[in-house]
Design a protein around this motif. Structure first.
Motif, PDB file in Angstrom:
ATOM      1  N   ASP A  81       0.828  -1.194   0.000  1.00 25.54           N
ATOM      2  CA  ASP A  81       0.000   0.000   0.000  1.00 25.54           C
ATOM      3  C   ASP A  81       0.872   1.258   0.000  1.00 25.54           C
ATOM      4  OD1 ASP A  81      -1.913   1.926   0.220  1.00 25.54           O
ATOM      5  OD2 ASP A  81      -2.581   1.376   2.217  1.00 25.54           O
ATOM      6  N   PHE A  82       1.761   1.375   0.972  1.00 22.27           N
ATOM      7  CA  PHE A  82       2.672   2.516   1.035  1.00 22.27           C
ATOM      8  C   PHE A  82       3.916   2.125   1.815  1.00 22.27           C
ATOM      9  CE2 PHE A  82       0.040   3.012   4.826  1.00 22.27           C
ATOM     10  CZ  PHE A  82       0.995   3.239   5.821  1.00 22.27           C
ATOM     11  N   ILE A  83       4.951   2.935   1.654  1.00 22.85           N
ATOM     12  CA  ILE A  83       6.214   2.768   2.374  1.00 22.85           C
ATOM     13  C   ILE A  83       6.563   4.128   2.956  1.00 22.85           C
ATOM     14  CG2 ILE A  83       8.641   2.106   2.233  1.00 22.85           C
ATOM     15  CD1 ILE A  83       7.879   0.561  -0.339  1.00 22.85           C
ATOM     16  N   GLY A  84       6.762   4.173   4.250  1.00 22.82           N
ATOM     17  CA  GLY A  84       7.054   5.440   4.892  1.00 22.82           C
ATOM     18  C   GLY A  84       7.999   5.280   6.065  1.00 22.82           C
ATOM     19  N   VAL A  85       8.219   6.377   6.766  1.00 24.21           N
ATOM     20  CA  VAL A  85       9.077   6.408   7.952  1.00 24.21           C
ATOM     21  C   VAL A  85       8.333   7.196   9.024  1.00 24.21           C
ATOM     22  CG1 VAL A  85      11.267   6.156   6.734  1.00 24.21           C
ATOM     23  CG2 VAL A  85      10.268   8.420   6.981  1.00 24.21           C
ATOM     24  N   PHE A  86       8.659   6.914  10.282  1.00 20.83           N
ATOM     25  CA  PHE A  86       8.059   7.675  11.363  1.00 20.83           C
ATOM     26  C   PHE A  86       8.980   7.636  12.578  1.00 20.83           C
ATOM     27  CE2 PHE A  86       6.901   3.607  12.986  1.00 20.83           C
ATOM     28  CZ  PHE A  86       6.562   3.769  14.326  1.00 20.83           C
ATOM     29  N   ALA A  87       8.766   8.572  13.468  1.00 17.70           N
ATOM     30  CA  ALA A  87       9.566   8.683  14.686  1.00 17.70           C
ATOM     31  C   ALA A  87       8.803   8.053  15.836  1.00 17.70           C
ATOM     32  CB  ALA A  87       9.872  10.152  14.977  1.00 17.70           C
ATOM     33  N   ASP A  88       9.347   6.952  16.356  1.00 16.33           N
ATOM     34  CA  ASP A  88       8.727   6.232  17.461  1.00 16.33           C
ATOM     35  C   ASP A  88       9.375   6.690  18.761  1.00 16.33           C
ATOM     36  OD1 ASP A  88       7.448   4.529  19.135  1.00 16.33           O
ATOM     37  OD2 ASP A  88       8.263   2.676  18.274  1.00 16.33           O
ATOM     38  N   PRO A  89       8.678   7.425  19.597  1.00 11.18           N
ATOM     39  CA  PRO A  89       9.310   7.910  20.846  1.00 11.18           C
ATOM     40  C   PRO A  89       9.623   6.789  21.825  1.00 11.18           C
ATOM     41  CG  PRO A  89       6.967   8.434  20.831  1.00 11.18           C
ATOM     42  CD  PRO A  89       7.289   7.887  19.476  1.00 11.18           C
ATOM     43  N   ALA A  90       8.986   5.635  21.678  1.00 13.75           N
ATOM     44  CA  ALA A  90       9.238   4.529  22.599  1.00 13.75           C
ATOM     45  C   ALA A  90      10.496   3.753  22.247  1.00 13.75           C
ATOM     46  CB  ALA A  90       8.040   3.579  22.616  1.00 13.75           C
ATOM     47  N   HIS A  91      11.028   3.975  21.066  1.00 11.25           N
ATOM     48  CA  HIS A  91      12.229   3.248  20.650  1.00 11.25           C
ATOM     49  C   HIS A  91      13.440   4.143  20.894  1.00 11.25           C
ATOM     50  CE1 HIS A  91      14.564   0.274  18.419  1.00 11.25           C
ATOM     51  NE2 HIS A  91      15.137   1.291  17.776  1.00 11.25           N
ATOM     52  N   THR A  92      14.304   3.705  21.780  1.00  9.99           N
ATOM     53  CA  THR A  92      15.498   4.475  22.153  1.00  9.99           C
ATOM     54  C   THR A  92      16.791   3.786  21.768  1.00  9.99           C
ATOM     55  OG1 THR A  92      15.467   3.487  24.367  1.00  9.99           O
ATOM     56  CG2 THR A  92      14.273   5.584  24.056  1.00  9.99           C
ATOM     57  N   GLU A  93      16.720   2.632  21.187  1.00 12.74           N
ATOM     58  CA  GLU A  93      17.938   1.895  20.819  1.00 12.74           C
ATOM     59  C   GLU A  93      18.618   2.584  19.638  1.00 12.74           C
ATOM     60  OE1 GLU A  93      18.839  -2.794  20.232  1.00 12.74           O
ATOM     61  OE2 GLU A  93      17.425  -1.896  18.817  1.00 12.74           O
ATOM     62  N   GLU A  94      19.932   2.755  19.694  1.00 15.19           N
ATOM     63  CA  GLU A  94      20.693   3.376  18.626  1.00 15.19           C
ATOM     64  C   GLU A  94      21.273   2.348  17.661  1.00 15.19           C
ATOM     65  OE1 GLU A  94      23.646   5.938  20.189  1.00 15.19           O
ATOM     66  OE2 GLU A  94      22.214   7.291  21.178  1.00 15.19           O
ATOM     67  N   PHE A  95      21.796   1.236  18.221  1.00 13.59           N
ATOM     68  CA  PHE A  95      22.404   0.212  17.361  1.00 13.59           C
ATOM     69  C   PHE A  95      22.265  -1.125  18.074  1.00 13.59           C
ATOM     70  CE2 PHE A  95      26.226  -1.572  15.015  1.00 13.59           C
ATOM     71  CZ  PHE A  95      25.538  -1.692  13.831  1.00 13.59           C
ATOM     72  N   ALA A  96      21.788  -2.145  17.353  1.00  5.58           N
ATOM     73  CA  ALA A  96      21.444  -3.419  17.983  1.00  5.58           C
ATOM     74  C   ALA A  96      22.583  -4.425  17.984  1.00  5.58           C
ATOM     75  CB  ALA A  96      20.240  -4.031  17.278  1.00  5.58           C
ATOM     76  N   TYR A  97      23.711  -4.108  17.394  1.00  5.96           N
ATOM     77  CA  TYR A  97      24.774  -5.107  17.236  1.00  5.96           C
ATOM     78  C   TYR A  97      26.056  -4.616  17.900  1.00  5.96           C
ATOM     79  CZ  TYR A  97      21.349  -6.386  13.734  1.00  5.96           C
ATOM     80  OH  TYR A  97      20.172  -6.697  13.107  1.00  5.96           O
ATOM     81  N   GLU A  98      26.782  -5.593  18.425  1.00  5.45           N
ATOM     82  CA  GLU A  98      28.011  -5.280  19.149  1.00  5.45           C
ATOM     83  C   GLU A  98      29.207  -5.307  18.210  1.00  5.45           C
ATOM     84  OE1 GLU A  98      28.408  -8.010  22.340  1.00  5.45           O
ATOM     85  OE2 GLU A  98      26.705  -7.222  23.483  1.00  5.45           O
ATOM     86  N   ASN A  99      30.229  -4.574  18.612  1.00  3.15           N
ATOM     87  CA  ASN A  99      31.505  -4.570  17.911  1.00  3.15           C
ATOM     88  C   ASN A  99      32.622  -4.722  18.926  1.00  3.15           C
ATOM     89  OD1 ASN A  99      31.207  -4.169  14.964  1.00  3.15           O
ATOM     90  ND2 ASN A  99      30.024  -2.372  15.595  1.00  3.15           N
ATOM     91  N   SER A 100      33.759  -5.171  18.458  1.00  2.00           N
ATOM     92  CA  SER A 100      34.940  -5.329  19.312  1.00  2.00           C
ATOM     93  C   SER A 100      36.117  -4.637  18.647  1.00  2.00           C
ATOM     94  CB  SER A 100      35.247  -6.820  19.535  1.00  2.00           C
ATOM     95  OG  SER A 100      35.634  -7.426  18.313  1.00  2.00           O
ATOM     96  N   PRO A 101      37.168  -4.323  19.409  1.00  2.00           N
ATOM     97  CA  PRO A 101      38.340  -3.690  18.796  1.00  2.00           C
ATOM     98  C   PRO A 101      38.995  -4.550  17.711  1.00  2.00           C
ATOM     99  CG  PRO A 101      38.386  -3.424  21.166  1.00  2.00           C
ATOM    100  CD  PRO A 101      37.270  -4.392  20.863  1.00  2.00           C
ATOM    101  N   ASP A 102      38.835  -5.852  17.799  1.00  2.00           N
ATOM    102  CA  ASP A 102      39.429  -6.721  16.784  1.00  2.00           C
ATOM    103  C   ASP A 102      38.642  -6.676  15.472  1.00  2.00           C
ATOM    104  OD1 ASP A 102      41.324  -7.468  18.641  1.00  2.00           O
ATOM    105  OD2 ASP A 102      40.131  -9.172  19.362  1.00  2.00           O
ATOM    106  N   LEU A 103      37.338  -6.564  15.572  1.00  2.00           N
ATOM    107  CA  LEU A 103      36.512  -6.569  14.366  1.00  2.00           C
ATOM    108  C   LEU A 103      36.422  -5.181  13.737  1.00  2.00           C
ATOM    109  CD1 LEU A 103      33.573  -8.869  15.555  1.00  2.00           C
ATOM    110  CD2 LEU A 103      35.529  -9.484  14.117  1.00  2.00           C
ATOM    111  N   ASN A 104      36.252  -4.163  14.541  1.00  2.00           N
ATOM    112  CA  ASN A 104      36.071  -2.806  14.037  1.00  2.00           C
ATOM    113  C   ASN A 104      36.897  -1.849  14.888  1.00  2.00           C
ATOM    114  OD1 ASN A 104      35.182  -0.577  12.684  1.00  2.00           O
ATOM    115  ND2 ASN A 104      33.003  -1.024  12.933  1.00  2.00           N
TER     116      ASN A 104
END
Length: 329
Positions: free
Chosen positions: A301-324
């Motif tokens: 039907d449509f594709i859009g974006v919105f601002a969810d105030p309940a979502h506060t996560e910035e990044f869901a994946y971890e990194n290490s000094p060896d990988l990044n």
């Protein structure tokens, strides 16, 4: 007498010719001159008589060897002259007009809207499907480009209120001796273009969630987002996440936070993960590659974006000094 004899011989020889010249009209009288001039004119067909003067049967031409054959002479009004210089001038004028509009919209605000409206915006529809011009913003592709057998099509849905992506998926590998895997279909948005064919990008930095309204057949899809980049080494890089359709006749609203999208290159998830830059989005796509042969469909039907105030996560994946190591300097 000799002069009269030569004149009679000339008239006899002219009668034997099938295509008399215009100069011979001086010797045979005004009636033959009228005949010669009438052969170059297009006869007027009576309203009650149908038929084209060009459709002459072979019997008519053999029975009347001296009957005129009409020519379709196109008038200059029916065949307008094509000027490439005028087309180039019109295109340049149109591009400069669009460039002027871009400058004016830039002074007003993002996308030509006041800044306070953009900052207070909570949701935005980026793509919707209400006509053929909306379908022209997308392209479809499949493994046919590498010799596969999958087919994919895109058309307007019922009442022109949605887009229907459908086709047939086949995981049979092409018999070329090189490709060992196959079986995918995709739908990708075109990169927006500005004046003079400049690439543009979407700025979703004030939003944190992708919002879709779809209806599928129960198959899992992969949602892919590409960043705007001119680096050749990064042309195959994208950010992906899964979208699971329920199937059935009911619509479903899918919300995917941008923090969930993982980084991949050439279809493989990378160990070093990077966060998606939301101010440099070039395109979005949907890929089906679940290795289940058979028909499929996905209605959007449509594709859009919105601002969810309940979502506060910035990044869901971890990194290490060896990988990044760049993130830990």
């Amino acid at each position: 007498m000799a002069l009269v004899h030569k004149l009679l011989n000339g008239i006899y020889s002219l009668r034997k010719c099938q295509m008399p010249s215009a100069a011979s009209c001086l010797f045979v009288g005004p009636h033959f001159a009228d005949y010669c001039s009438s052969s170059l004119q297009k006869p007027v067909v009576a309203p009650g008589k149908a038929g084209s003067p060009q459709r002459k049967t072979e019997r008519d031409l053999q029975g009347h060897p001296q009957r005129e054959v009409d020519l379709d002479i196109i008038s200059p009004e029916e065949n307008p002259e094509v000027s490439f210089d005028k087309a180039i001038r019109d295109e340049i004028k149109d591009q400069f007009r669009r460039l002027k509009d871009d400058f004016v919209n830039h002074w007003i605000g993002p996308e030509g809207r006041p800044l306070h409206e953009v900052l207070l915006e909570q949701a935005k529809v980026v793509w919707q499907f209400r006509g053929k011009e909306d379908l022209d913003k997308w392209i479809v592709t499949s493994d046919k480009t590498i010799g596969g057998r999958s087919e994919v099509f895109l058309k307007m849905g019922k009442n022109n209120q949605s887009a229907l992506l459908y086709g047939n998926l086949s995981s049979e590998a092409p018999q070329d001796g090189e490709s060992g895997r196959s079986g995918y279909c995709a739908m990708i948005s075109r990169v927006p273009k500005g004046t003079f064919e400049r690439k543009k990008s979407y700025d979703w930095s004030q939003f944190n969630t992708l919002y879709l309204r779809v209806r599928g057949d129960g198959r899992p899809w992969m949602v892919n987002i590409r960043e705007d980049t001119d680096i050749i080494q990064r042309k195959n890089q994208m950010y992906s996440y899964f979208m699971f359709t329920r199937g059935g006749p009911y619509w479903q609203e899918v919300k995917i936070p941008f923090s969930k999208f993982f980084f991949s290159n050439q279809g493989r998830v990378r160990d070093a993960q990077f966060q998606l830059l939301l101010d440099k989005i070039s395109s979005i796509g949907f890929t089906l590659a679940d290795k289940v042969d058979g028909p499929f469909f996905l209605e959007i039907d449509f594709i859009g974006v919105f601002a969810d105030p309940a979502h506060t996560e910035e990044f869901a994946y971890e990194n290490s000094p060896d990988l990044n190591p760049k993130l830990f300097k």
